[in-house]
Design a protein around this motif. Structure first.
Motif, PDB file in Angstrom:
ATOM      1  N   ASP A 150      35.832  10.535  67.143  1.00 41.30           N
ATOM      2  CA  ASP A 150      37.123   9.964  67.225  1.00 41.30           C
ATOM      3  C   ASP A 150      37.814   9.791  65.955  1.00 41.30           C
ATOM      4  N   ASN A 152      40.900   8.749  65.254  1.00 38.27           N
ATOM      5  CA  ASN A 152      42.224   7.821  65.362  1.00 38.27           C
ATOM      6  C   ASN A 152      41.614   6.339  65.343  1.00 38.27           C
ATOM      7  N   TYR A 227      42.850  16.004  61.182  1.00 34.92           N
ATOM      8  CA  TYR A 227      42.242  15.990  62.718  1.00 34.92           C
ATOM      9  C   TYR A 227      42.658  14.985  63.455  1.00 34.92           C
ATOM     10  N   GLU A 228      43.618  14.129  63.207  1.00 34.09           N
ATOM     11  CA  GLU A 228      43.948  12.931  64.090  1.00 34.09           C
ATOM     12  C   GLU A 228      44.852  13.428  65.366  1.00 34.09           C
ATOM     13  N   SER A 229      45.250  14.654  65.323  1.00 37.27           N
ATOM     14  CA  SER A 229      46.052  15.180  66.437  1.00 37.27           C
ATOM     15  C   SER A 229      45.168  15.709  67.720  1.00 37.27           C
ATOM     16  N   LYS A 230      44.869  15.124  68.580  1.00 40.98           N
ATOM     17  CA  LYS A 230      44.144  15.738  69.597  1.00 40.98           C
ATOM     18  C   LYS A 230      44.553  17.003  70.146  1.00 40.98           C
ATOM     19  N   GLU A 231      45.915  17.230  70.067  1.00 39.88           N
ATOM     20  CA  GLU A 231      46.618  18.413  70.570  1.00 39.88           C
ATOM     21  C   GLU A 231      46.176  19.543  69.563  1.00 39.88           C
ATOM     22  N   ASN A 234      42.312  20.485  70.346  1.00 41.35           N
ATOM     23  CA  ASN A 234      42.273  21.293  71.519  1.00 41.35           C
ATOM     24  C   ASN A 234      42.947  22.746  71.270  1.00 41.35           C
TER      25      ASN A 234
END
Length: 540
Positions: A150, A152, A227-231, A234
């Motif tokens: 994770d 975040n 890479y904090e954006s999960k979008e 994905n």
């Protein structure tokens, strides 16, 4: 009419009260996965038991003849501290309406790192089968933390996992190093042992350190921020998976051996026109200036005596770079998808015959130089008899491909594994930590001692143990003496020693002599386990 209305009102009130009491009765506490059947609690130290519930809910805990109470806070969190206890068990623990069974009190260790910490007992059976098959011990319990990253925030709980006793049902999934460490530690102390193994093969040290712990290494905190954006993650994964599927489709579609009128794995296929090659020679693997990636086919006939006819057997094919599918007399017997596991294929009854038998290998090279690893077993075994395979094979290229598309290993990014696999353990109490990692940092070894010292400081703060002992497993030697990569390996070993020497609560466990030049995952995890026990028990 009024009587009817009054009756309806009364019935409504009764129903409402029943619903309220039902809701109260259904109020449940929730426990983290660490607090579960089979857990081992650290002896000699106060240990917390924690969880969540409805705000203000009363929590009653009964354990070892004593009762403890608390109330869930406004945020629903609750914690009960158990006093220091002597080793013992198994016990039951009652928390409101939940009963936990088979709880032990003993010594608990956090084991972490990459693949040599993760390598399972199943992988070392070649060397230790008799010992492992003969041993069970319900005073040893093991929990493998599931993979999780994770970018975040630190997670509050691990993914679903179970404590497992050391028995025949579970032993093959134990880490081999953890197995020998726990087994020999129990034999020496007669105290229950708990192991929490939080490791992930191939990961670098910076993935296991918190954002705060990496403040002196801004390049890593900045890398994590990307890479904090999960979008974004994905999207990257979807694109990379699509590229990978397209490569695999083209590989399969153009492989002549798979689509020939008589498939190249068929028992009756005529391979007389194929080139004969030495399996350990690099010549078949290149076109003279670059590796030939794609599909390579290999065929070999082997003569077997009548005593083998129809019997079950085992085919050993060492290790192969990268992937393979294997056929015996035209029948598929197994496959392995990546280079490191040993190839051990069961040949069922009725497949082998007296006289000539055909072995076929479909080797898939994703990138780099395809090869068979030297000094590994390449043979057929039937009962007490065995026959070695020849180094000479018939060879033909099925299809030539560009290097397979790479994919992003998000688990290797800084901070992610700390958040997903270390932070959720923060309330658990440990005797010490065993760290076996470094293989993935040999290419940037100069910073390793500083990173390792930062990790130790970071975790001690996380667990509230300023003097938490760290036992650092020295990297086992790897690669041939003339391999240029040996310099980086030796340099990282020196960095491990430097970090241990400069930390008063760290101990280096000598381990380089257990290595195998041709295997990054040496089988001898027993010697390291023994030395680890010797170091740990010096402080008892």
């Amino acid at each position: 009419m009024m009587k009817t209305n009054r009756l309806n009102i009364k019935l409504g009130l009764v129903l409402l009260l029943c619903l309220c009491f039902a809701a109260i009765g259904e109020a449940k506490i929730s426990l983290p996965y660490l607090i579960n059947d089979g857990m081992v609690l650290q002896r000699g130290k106060a240990v917390p038991i924690w969880g969540t519930a409805d705000a203000g809910e009363s929590v009653t805990l009964k354990f070892a003849g004593k009762e403890y109470q608390t109330t869930a806070g406004p945020d629903g969190n609750w914690k009960i501290m158990l006093p220091a206890m002597k080793a013992g068990g198994p016990y039951d623990m009652q928390i409101n309406d939940i009963t936990l069974h088979n709880i032990l009190i003993g010594d608990v260790f956090l084991c972490s790192g990459q693949s040599n910490m993760e390598l399972t007992v199943a992988r070392v059976m070649d060397m230790f089968a008799d010992e492992i098959n003969a041993y069970e011990n319900t005073n040893i319990h093991y929990l493998k933390v599931p993979y999780c990253y994770d970018f975040n925030e630190p997670q509050k709980d691990i993914k679903k996992a179970e404590w497992q006793p050391l028995d025949k049902t579970h032993v093959m999934g134990y880490s081999a190093l953890c197995y020998f460490f726990a087994k020999q530690l129990y034999e020496k102390t007669k105290v229950p042992v708990g192991i929490i193994n939080s490791s992930w093969g191939g990961t670098p040290i910076e993935a296991w350190i918190s954002e705060e712990g990496l403040q002196d290494f801004p390049v890593y905190t900045h890398q994590k921020a990307v890479y904090e954006s999960k979008e974004l993650i994905n999207n990257i994964q979807q694109i990379e998976q699509a590229r990978g599927r397209a490569w695999q489709i083209e590989l399969y579609k153009t492989d002549k051996g798979t689509h020939a009128q008589t498939p190249w794995y068929a028992e009756n296929y005529d391979d007389s026109a194929w080139q004969t090659v030495d399996m350990f020679s690099p010549q078949w693997a290149t076109n003279g200036w670059r590796p030939i990636n794609g599909v390579h086919w290999f065929r070999q006939q082997i003569d077997l005596p009548a005593s083998w006819n129809g019997k079950e057997a085992t085919l050993r094919l060492g290790c192969i770079v990268d992937a393979d599918s294997v056929y015996v007399n035209g029948k598929f017997v197994g496959s392995v998808a990546y280079q490191y596991p040993p190839r051990i294929y069961n040949i069922p009854k009725g497949l082998l015959k007296t006289g000539k038998n055909q072995i076929t290998i479909r080797l898939v090279s994703n990138g780099g130089l395809p090869s068979f690893v030297k000094d590994k077993p390449y043979k057929l075994i039937c009962g007490t008899e065995e026959t070695n395979l020849s180094q000479q094979w018939k060879h033909r290229i099925g299809t030539e491909m560009p290097q397979a598309p790479s994919s992003t290993a998000f688990q290797n990014m800084p901070i992610g594994l700390y958040n997903g696999m270390i932070a959720p353990l923060r309330n658990y109490v440990f005797k010490g930590t065993v760290w076996y990692q470094g293989e993935s940092n040999t290419g940037k070894w100069k910073e390793y001692a500083s990173l390792l010292k930062s990790l130790m400081k970071d975790w001690r703060k996380t667990f509230g143990m300023p003097e938490m002992p760290f036992y650092i497993m020295e990297l086992a030697d790897f690669m041939a003496p003339d391999n240029p990569g040996r310099k980086g390996w030796a340099a990282l070993q020196a960095q491990q020693a430097k970090a241990a020497e400069e930390d008063p609560h760290a101990t280096l466990i000598p381990n380089k002599d257990t290595g195998e030049w041709n295997d990054i995952h040496p089988l001898d995890k027993k010697t390291g386990g023994k030395r680890l026990v010797e170091a740990v028990t010096q402080s008892f």
